[in-house]
Design an enzyme around this catalytic site. Structure first.
Site, PDB file in Angstrom:
ATOM      1  N   ASP A 112      -2.435  10.205   3.888  1.00  8.57           N
ATOM      2  CA  ASP A 112      -3.838   9.833   4.059  1.00  8.57           C
ATOM      3  C   ASP A 112      -4.553  10.864   4.944  1.00  8.57           C
ATOM      4  O   ASP A 112      -4.474  10.801   6.171  1.00  8.57           O
ATOM      5  CB  ASP A 112      -3.926   8.429   4.685  1.00  8.57           C
ATOM      6  CG  ASP A 112      -5.369   7.962   4.852  1.00  8.57           C
ATOM      7  OD1 ASP A 112      -6.282   8.624   4.312  1.00  8.57           O
ATOM      8  OD2 ASP A 112      -5.577   6.919   5.526  1.00  8.57           O
TER       9      ASP A 112
ATOM     10  N   LYS B 202      -9.964  12.969   8.386  1.00  6.30           N
ATOM     11  CA  LYS B 202      -9.508  12.509   9.703  1.00  6.30           C
ATOM     12  C   LYS B 202      -9.443  13.686  10.672  1.00  6.30           C
ATOM     13  O   LYS B 202      -9.275  14.825  10.244  1.00  6.30           O
ATOM     14  CB  LYS B 202      -8.092  11.930   9.579  1.00  6.30           C
ATOM     15  CG  LYS B 202      -8.013  10.552   8.963  1.00  6.30           C
ATOM     16  CD  LYS B 202      -6.582  10.049   8.940  1.00  6.30           C
ATOM     17  CE  LYS B 202      -6.468   8.687   8.291  1.00  6.30           C
ATOM     18  NZ  LYS B 202      -7.144   7.613   9.032  1.00  6.30           N
TER      19      LYS B 202
ATOM     20  N   GLU C 295      -9.409   3.816   2.275  1.00  2.00           N
ATOM     21  CA  GLU C 295      -8.889   3.930   0.917  1.00  2.00           C
ATOM     22  C   GLU C 295      -7.850   2.865   0.568  1.00  2.00           C
ATOM     23  O   GLU C 295      -7.665   2.544  -0.599  1.00  2.00           O
ATOM     24  CB  GLU C 295      -8.316   5.332   0.690  1.00  2.00           C
ATOM     25  CG  GLU C 295      -6.862   5.530   1.142  1.00  2.00           C
ATOM     26  CD  GLU C 295      -6.629   5.340   2.638  1.00  2.00           C
ATOM     27  OE1 GLU C 295      -7.606   5.429   3.400  1.00  2.00           O
ATOM     28  OE2 GLU C 295      -5.478   5.078   3.052  1.00  2.00           O
TER      29      GLU C 295
ATOM     30  N   ASP D   2     -12.122   7.257   3.911  1.00  3.37           N
ATOM     31  CA  ASP D   2     -10.910   6.981   4.691  1.00  3.37           C
ATOM     32  C   ASP D   2     -10.534   5.495   4.658  1.00  3.37           C
ATOM     33  O   ASP D   2      -9.447   5.109   5.096  1.00  3.37           O
ATOM     34  CB  ASP D   2     -11.114   7.453   6.140  1.00  3.37           C
ATOM     35  CG  ASP D   2      -9.805   7.596   6.893  1.00  3.37           C
ATOM     36  OD1 ASP D   2      -8.740   7.553   6.239  1.00  3.37           O
ATOM     37  OD2 ASP D   2      -9.853   7.770   8.127  1.00  3.37           O
TER      38      ASP D   2
ATOM     39  N   ARG E 234      -7.757  -0.361   0.994  1.00  2.89           N
ATOM     40  CA  ARG E 234      -8.337  -1.531   0.330  1.00  2.89           C
ATOM     41  C   ARG E 234      -8.767  -1.202  -1.092  1.00  2.89           C
ATOM     42  O   ARG E 234      -8.772  -2.071  -1.963  1.00  2.89           O
ATOM     43  CB  ARG E 234      -9.515  -2.067   1.172  1.00  2.89           C
ATOM     44  CG  ARG E 234     -10.631  -1.073   1.372  1.00  2.89           C
ATOM     45  CD  ARG E 234     -11.533  -1.418   2.546  1.00  2.89           C
ATOM     46  NE  ARG E 234     -10.996  -0.972   3.829  1.00  2.89           N
ATOM     47  CZ  ARG E 234     -11.580  -1.155   5.004  1.00  2.89           C
ATOM     48  NH1 ARG E 234     -12.737  -1.795   5.071  1.00  2.89           N
ATOM     49  NH2 ARG E 234     -11.027  -0.729   6.118  1.00  2.89           N
TER      50      ARG E 234
ATOM     51  N   ASP F  28       1.678   6.182   5.730  1.00  2.00           N
ATOM     52  CA  ASP F  28       0.694   5.275   5.130  1.00  2.00           C
ATOM     53  C   ASP F  28       1.217   4.613   3.844  1.00  2.00           C
ATOM     54  O   ASP F  28       0.492   3.885   3.180  1.00  2.00           O
ATOM     55  CB  ASP F  28      -0.618   6.027   4.863  1.00  2.00           C
ATOM     56  CG  ASP F  28      -1.839   5.145   5.045  1.00  2.00           C
ATOM     57  OD1 ASP F  28      -1.702   4.058   5.643  1.00  2.00           O
ATOM     58  OD2 ASP F  28      -2.925   5.532   4.575  1.00  2.00           O
TER      59      ASP F  28
ATOM     60  N   LYS G 119       0.848  -1.198   0.000  1.00  2.45           N
ATOM     61  CA  LYS G 119       0.000   0.000   0.000  1.00  2.45           C
ATOM     62  C   LYS G 119       0.885   1.250   0.000  1.00  2.45           C
ATOM     63  O   LYS G 119       1.691   1.450   0.900  1.00  2.45           O
ATOM     64  CB  LYS G 119      -0.910  -0.003   1.232  1.00  2.45           C
ATOM     65  CG  LYS G 119      -1.674   1.319   1.458  1.00  2.45           C
ATOM     66  CD  LYS G 119      -2.603   1.241   2.687  1.00  2.45           C
ATOM     67  CE  LYS G 119      -3.208   2.609   3.011  1.00  2.45           C
ATOM     68  NZ  LYS G 119      -4.063   2.603   4.214  1.00  2.45           N
TER      69      LYS G 119
HETATM   70  N1  BES Z   1      -4.200   4.405   7.028  1.00  5.60           N
HETATM   71  C1  BES Z   1      -5.365   4.179   7.817  1.00  5.60           C
HETATM   72  C2  BES Z   1      -5.131   3.156   8.909  1.00  5.60           C
HETATM   73  C3  BES Z   1      -4.304   3.634  10.079  1.00  5.60           C
HETATM   74  C4  BES Z   1      -4.868   4.456  11.031  1.00  5.60           C
HETATM   75  C5  BES Z   1      -3.018   3.198  10.223  1.00  5.60           C
HETATM   76  C6  BES Z   1      -4.108   4.872  12.094  1.00  5.60           C
HETATM   77  C7  BES Z   1      -2.260   3.603  11.298  1.00  5.60           C
HETATM   78  C8  BES Z   1      -2.805   4.461  12.238  1.00  5.60           C
HETATM   79  C9  BES Z   1      -6.499   3.685   6.942  1.00  5.60           C
HETATM   80  O1  BES Z   1      -6.516   4.188   5.662  1.00  5.60           O
HETATM   81  C10 BES Z   1      -7.765   4.106   7.596  1.00  5.60           C
HETATM   82  O2  BES Z   1      -7.982   5.281   7.685  1.00  5.60           O
HETATM   83  N2  BES Z   1      -8.570   3.146   8.047  1.00  5.60           N
HETATM   84  C11 BES Z   1      -9.777   3.438   8.704  1.00  5.60           C
HETATM   85  C12 BES Z   1     -10.814   2.469   8.211  1.00  5.60           C
HETATM   86  C13 BES Z   1     -12.213   2.823   8.638  1.00  5.60           C
HETATM   87  C14 BES Z   1     -12.654   4.094   7.974  1.00  5.60           C
HETATM   88  C15 BES Z   1     -13.114   1.685   8.266  1.00  5.60           C
HETATM   89  C16 BES Z   1      -9.538   3.284  10.203  1.00  5.60           C
HETATM   90  O3  BES Z   1      -8.752   2.431  10.609  1.00  5.60           O
HETATM   91  O4  BES Z   1     -10.104   4.077  10.960  1.00  5.60           O
HETATM   92 ZN    ZN Z   2      -4.729   4.755   4.896  1.00  5.64          ZN
HETATM   93 MN    MN Z   3      -7.551   6.029   5.530  1.00  4.45          MN
END
Ligand code: BES
Ligand code: ZN
Ligand code: MN
Length: 535
Positions: free
Chosen positions: A314, A321, A393, A391, A395, A332, A309
């Site tokens: 992000d 966020k 993204e 968010d 996947r 990210d 990825k």
């Molecule tokens: N890059 C983030 C995951 C992440 C968050 C990694 C904090 C390390 C620290 C990912 O893109 C994300 O934002 N995931 C969301 C998914 C949710 C919206 C279903 C998450 O984990 O909140």
């Molecule tokens: Zn992310």
């Molecule tokens: Mn995200």
């Protein structure tokens, strides 16, 4: 840092005979080095510390004490010598050492505890000891060291010794890493003061010389890959954007036999990667699709494909966020960085396997062109996706890459992603999350985690969780709600991996450290490299 293996210090036979023990110690002590690292076990210590008279002091410590004119006894009297695992004691050269022909300027006594007794030793305990030893070498005026662990010449288990050597190098690399020394774009602040420590030599005998020389080369190649992954992770997002990642991958073709191909916006559109593009469209920086090849195996041999990825920043997109610690979303792209690092290491160590690295990379930004929650997009696989949260993204960019890699008829595909915050809640910063239905891959990755101490923990992938991804308007939704967030993310990906053996690594908790020690860890490069080595 240079690292070498030397077998010239030892006689051919084993250390078990007292005569050879003395000869070996003499040889070790007569080497010119800033610091000779000598590991000892609890039995060495107990026999020594328990005996009252100088004459009765025999064995490893007894011999050493005689040769050093009583320096070891003295350290013991003072209370500097301890038996618990990973204890260190630094002895400094005295006049009597010189008259005895001892050229080592210092001797670092390093306690293995009861590790090398009947039950054999575990790599995890060795790691603890090695880390303590390396720490004692750093921050001094020591430039070079000779590293001697009796098991290197006693044990028959060359595999284990090779693992120990690689792990020592991995930790030495971790300790020596500094941001701002390799990449031209990194001159943001005055360089951190580098350790003076630069050269490490492992002392062993001829019996395992071939294997250990190889282990040294492999360890050094792994450190190079880790350093690159750390640099990429630590670089600010205004420098390390998709184009920078692509250029970095391309630059490796000048140093190694790697082949790199980069697809731009037009080609990504032509491939029908509607899901990937829906993430990229909010950013002014164009997406890139990077394909790296290491052709170390036979021409027709099925490759192992690593997919990383590469979200270089992000923001969350329209599902923005919160502001706190948002800077950390520059990390990210650590999945991408670890794939680039693992490919670089594979090429440097001339791994005899075919490995392909695939990286979809873009930014996730809010803008007038950005994807809205509720938008439906069509993935390269043909499946339509209702984007309920922009968010989620990772996947969305990975699913198209996972469809793309079908063309390689892979032996296995492993994707690596900082995918979910939920994985940090589940596993903290200790293990990376491992998801796979293939028992072979699960056990190989678990084992590679143990040999590199870059560990994984398996989480489920049952069909029951797929329920949460149902959409009223498209084939699948891109989020599954708060419960088991890491699992539903993995389930989403699994819908695009039907044609090959697949595993997913969620590295959200392991790729970087927050707080005062903020920085990229280089994980899971050691895991991936060990997995590739052990295949
Ligand atoms: N890059 C983030 C995951 C992440 C968050 C990694 C904090 C390390 C620290 C990912 O893109 C994300 O934002 N995931 C969301 C998914 C949710 C919206 C279903 C998450 O984990 O909140
Ligand atoms: Zn992310
Ligand atoms: Mn995200």
């Amino acid at each position: 840092m240079t690292i070498q293996f030397s077998s010239k210090i030892f006689p051919q036979a084993s250390l078990q005979s007292p005569k050879l023990l003395k000869a070996t110690l003499k040889n070790l002590l007569s080497q010119s080095t800033d610091c000779l690292v000598l590991a000892y076990s609890k039995t060495d210590f107990d026999g020594f510390a328990g005996s009252k008279t100088a004459k009765s002091k025999v064995g490893f410590f007894g011999e050493l004490d005689q040769l050093l004119g009583g320096s070891v006894s003295h350290a013991n009297v003072v209370g500097d010598l301890e038996h618990q695992q990973a204890a260190v004691c630094m002895l400094r050269s005295e006049k009597s050492w010189l008259t005895n022909g001892i050229k080592a300027k210092r001797i670092l006594l390093l306690s293995l505890g009861d590790m090398h007794l009947a039950n054999g030793c575990s790599l995890a305990s060795y790691a603890k000891v090695a880390r303590a030893g390396l720490k004692a070498l750093g921050g001094n005026s020591i430039e070079n060291a000779l590293w001697f662990v009796p098991s290197f010449v006693l044990d028959e288990k060359t595999d284990l010794i090779a693992e120990e050597v690689r792990l020592t190098i991995q930790y030495a690399g971790d300790q020596a890493y500094r941001f701002g020394v390799r990449q031209p774009a990194m001159k943001f602040k005055a360089k951190d003061k580098a350790d003076t420590f630069k050269h490490l030599i492992f002392a062993g005998n001829d019996a395992c010389a071939k294997e250990l020389k190889l282990a040294v080369e492999q360890g050094m190649a792994m450190v190079e890959g880790m350093n690159l992954a750390k640099d990429l992770g630590n670089l600010p997002p205004n420098v390390c954007n998709p184009t920078y990642l692509a250029k970095t991958a391309q630059s490796l073709t000048k140093k190694t036999s790697l082949k790199v191909e980069v697809l731009g916006l037009k080609q990504i559109q032509a491939l029908g990667m509607g899901s990937f593009l829906s993430v990229a469209q909010g950013s002014a920086t164009p997406p890139q699709f990077i394909v790296m090849r290491h052709q170390g195996g036979k021409a027709g041999e099925a490759p192992i494909v690593l997919v990383g990825k590469g979200i270089t920043f992000d923001t969350g997109g329209i599902s923005l966020k919160p502001g706190e610690a948002m800077d950390e979303m520059k990390y990210d792209m650590c999945g991408a960085a670890s794939v680039i690092g693992a490919l670089y290491s594979s090429a440097l160590m001339k791994l005899k396997k075919n490995v392909i690295g695939v990286i979809p990379t873009c930014e996730n930004m809010p803008s007038g062109q950005a994807t809205r929650p509720g938008d439906i997009v069509k993935s390269m696989s043909g499946q339509t996706i209702e984007i309920l949260n922009t968010d989620a993204e990772g996947r969305l960019i990975l699913c198209d890459a996972l469809t793309y890699v079908e063309r390689f008829k892979p032996k296995a595909v492993i994707d690596v992603a900082t995918l979910t915050g939920a994985c940090i809640i589940a596993l903290g910063h200790v293990h990376s999350g491992l998801f796979s239905d293939d028992e072979g891959l699960v056990s190989a990755l678990t084992k590679a985690g143990h040999t590199s101490l870059d560990t994984v923990w398996r989480l489920p992938l049952d069909t029951a969780y797929h329920e949460q991804l149902k959409s009223n308007f498209a084939d699948v939704a891109n989020i599954g709600g708060r419960p088991a967030g890491s699992v539903t993310a993995a389930c989403f990906l699994s819908r695009f991996t039907e044609k090959y053996k697949w595993a997913h690594l969620d590295i959200a908790g392991t790729a970087w450290k927050s707080g005062a020690a903020k920085g990229s860890t280089g994980r899971p490069v050691p895991l991936l490299v060990n997995f590739l080595l052990e295949q």
